[in-house]
Write an enzyme that holds these catalytic residues in place. Structure first.
Site, PDB file in Angstrom:
ATOM      1  N   ARG A  35      22.022  -5.588  -0.142  1.00 12.85           N
ATOM      2  CA  ARG A  35      21.428  -4.273  -0.591  1.00 12.85           C
ATOM      3  C   ARG A  35      20.440  -3.562   0.460  1.00 12.85           C
ATOM      4  O   ARG A  35      20.517  -2.416   0.754  1.00 12.85           O
ATOM      5  CB  ARG A  35      20.535  -4.468  -1.966  1.00 12.85           C
ATOM      6  CG  ARG A  35      20.081  -3.116  -2.479  1.00 12.85           C
ATOM      7  CD  ARG A  35      19.704  -3.013  -3.984  1.00 12.85           C
ATOM      8  NE  ARG A  35      18.693  -2.219  -4.429  1.00 12.85           N
ATOM      9  CZ  ARG A  35      18.965  -1.118  -5.242  1.00 12.85           C
ATOM     10  NH1 ARG A  35      20.221  -0.946  -5.333  1.00 12.85           N
ATOM     11  NH2 ARG A  35      18.167  -0.509  -5.583  1.00 12.85           N
ATOM     12  N   ILE A  61      19.310   5.787  -3.934  1.00 10.90           N
ATOM     13  CA  ILE A  61      20.288   4.822  -4.339  1.00 10.90           C
ATOM     14  C   ILE A  61      19.792   4.449  -5.747  1.00 10.90           C
ATOM     15  O   ILE A  61      18.472   4.189  -5.883  1.00 10.90           O
ATOM     16  CB  ILE A  61      20.027   3.612  -3.360  1.00 10.90           C
ATOM     17  CG1 ILE A  61      21.002   2.457  -3.353  1.00 10.90           C
ATOM     18  CG2 ILE A  61      18.717   3.531  -2.992  1.00 10.90           C
ATOM     19  CD1 ILE A  61      21.042   1.466  -2.513  1.00 10.90           C
ATOM     20  N   SER A  62      20.800   4.140  -6.778  1.00  8.48           N
ATOM     21  CA  SER A  62      20.211   3.463  -8.056  1.00  8.48           C
ATOM     22  C   SER A  62      19.701   2.481  -7.998  1.00  8.48           C
ATOM     23  O   SER A  62      19.837   1.406  -7.108  1.00  8.48           O
ATOM     24  CB  SER A  62      21.487   3.701  -9.030  1.00  8.48           C
ATOM     25  OG  SER A  62      22.175   4.767  -8.910  1.00  8.48           O
ATOM     26  N   SER A  63      19.005   2.024  -9.090  1.00 10.24           N
ATOM     27  CA  SER A  63      18.155   0.710  -9.406  1.00 10.24           C
ATOM     28  C   SER A  63      19.340  -0.513  -9.420  1.00 10.24           C
ATOM     29  O   SER A  63      20.518   0.193  -9.970  1.00 10.24           O
ATOM     30  CB  SER A  63      17.356   0.873 -10.532  1.00 10.24           C
ATOM     31  OG  SER A  63      18.357   0.693 -11.719  1.00 10.24           O
TER      32      SER A  63
END
Ligand code: SAH
Length: 214
Positions: A35, A61-63
C-alpha cells in the site's frame, strides 16, 4: 516484482479480521500489494494505519478496511472481468487484479490515471487497463462485466453501469441519501436490481453525466 512481505501490518490485519474480513483471498491480496507504494513518500508511515489518505487533486485512497470490505463483497474468482470507477491511486485496482482475470479502471483526472498506471507497471501488474474519462457512462467496448466496483459516491446507481453488468453479476458502490453515505451490494437478478446496504461510508463524489454535477 510484487513485494510478498506482510504488507497489511499485524495490527491492521487483526483489526480487519475482527471487523469481519474473513475472505482468505482478500487478505492474501492485501498482503501482496504494498500500500505504501500508492501514497506520497511523506505518508508512507501512515499507509498501513486503517485510515483514508490524500492522493492529491482533493481525492483520497480509501481506508484498508473499506478496500477489504468492498473487495470481499464482490465474491471474486479468477475468471472475472471487472470494471472499476474511480482509479484514484490505483491501489484498489491492484488488489482486484490479484483476484480476477482482468480489471478495467476509469478515472476522470488524467494525472491520477497516469500515475496509477506507472505504479502498476513497476509492481509488474499487467492485467489492468487504465481508461481516462467519465466512469458514470461505463465503458461499453468491453461490456458486460461480471463485477463493477464504484469507489466514489453517487446519488443513484448510474443506468449505464447497471446495463453493463452481466446477468447474475454483482456491483458494489456507495450511495448518498439525505446527506449520509452507505455502501450497497447490488445484484442483477433476471435483469432487476436487488440491493443491500452493508456499511456506512465516506467517499469523495462521483462527478459526471450520471453522478453529481460538481
Ligand atoms: N479507488 C481509489 C480511490 C478512489 S477516490 C484508490 O484505490 O485509490 C475516488 C476517485 O474517483 C477519485 O480519484 C476521483 O477523481 C474519481 N472520480 C470521481 N468521479 C469520477 C467519474 N465520473 N469517472 C471516473 N472517476 C471519477
Amino acid at each position: 516484482m510484487i513485494n510478498f512481505k506482510n504488507s497489511i501490518g499485524r495490527v491492521t490485519e487483526q483489526v480487519l479480521i475482527a471487523k469481519g474480513i474473513t475472505d482468505k483471498n482478500t487478505l492474501d491480496a492485501l498482503r501482496k500489494i504494498p500500500r505504501e507504494k500508492f501514497v506520497e513518500e511523506s505518508l508512507k508511515e501512515l499507509s498501513y494505519s486503517d485510515a483514508p489518505l490524500p492522493i492529491g487533486y482533493n481525492q483520497t485512497i480509501s481506508s484498508t478496511y473499506t478496500v477489504a470490505l468492498m473487495t470481499q463483497s464482490l465474491c471474486l474468482n479468477k475468471s472475472h472481468k471487472i470494471l472499476e470507477i474511480g482509479t484514484g491511486s490505483g491501489y484498489q485496482a491492484a488488489i482486484l487484479s490479484m483476484l480476477c482475470m482482468s480489471v478495467f479502471t476509469i478515472e476522470r483526472i488524467r494525472n491520477l490515471s497516469l500515475k496509477a498506471r506507472d505504479i502498476a507497471g513497476k509492481l509488474n501488474v499487467h492485467n489492468i487497463t487504465f481508461i481516462i474519462g467519465d466512469g458514470t457512462i461505463g465503458f461499453k467496448e468491453y461490456a458486460p462485466y461480471d463485477r463493477i466496483l464504484v469507489t466514489a459516491c453517487s446519488p443513484d446507481v448510474p443506468e449505464a453501469l447497471f446495463a453493463q453488468l452481466s446477468e447474475g453479476g454483482i456491483m458494489v458502490m456507495p450511495l448518498e441519501n439525505g446527506g449520509s453515505q452507505n455502501i450497497f451490494v447490488i445484484e442483477k437478478k433476471n435483469g432487476k436490481m436487488c440491493s443491500n446496504s452493508i456499511a456506512p461510508a465516506n467517499f469523495v463524489r462521483l462527478i459526471g453525466k450520471d453522478g453529481f454535477k460538481s
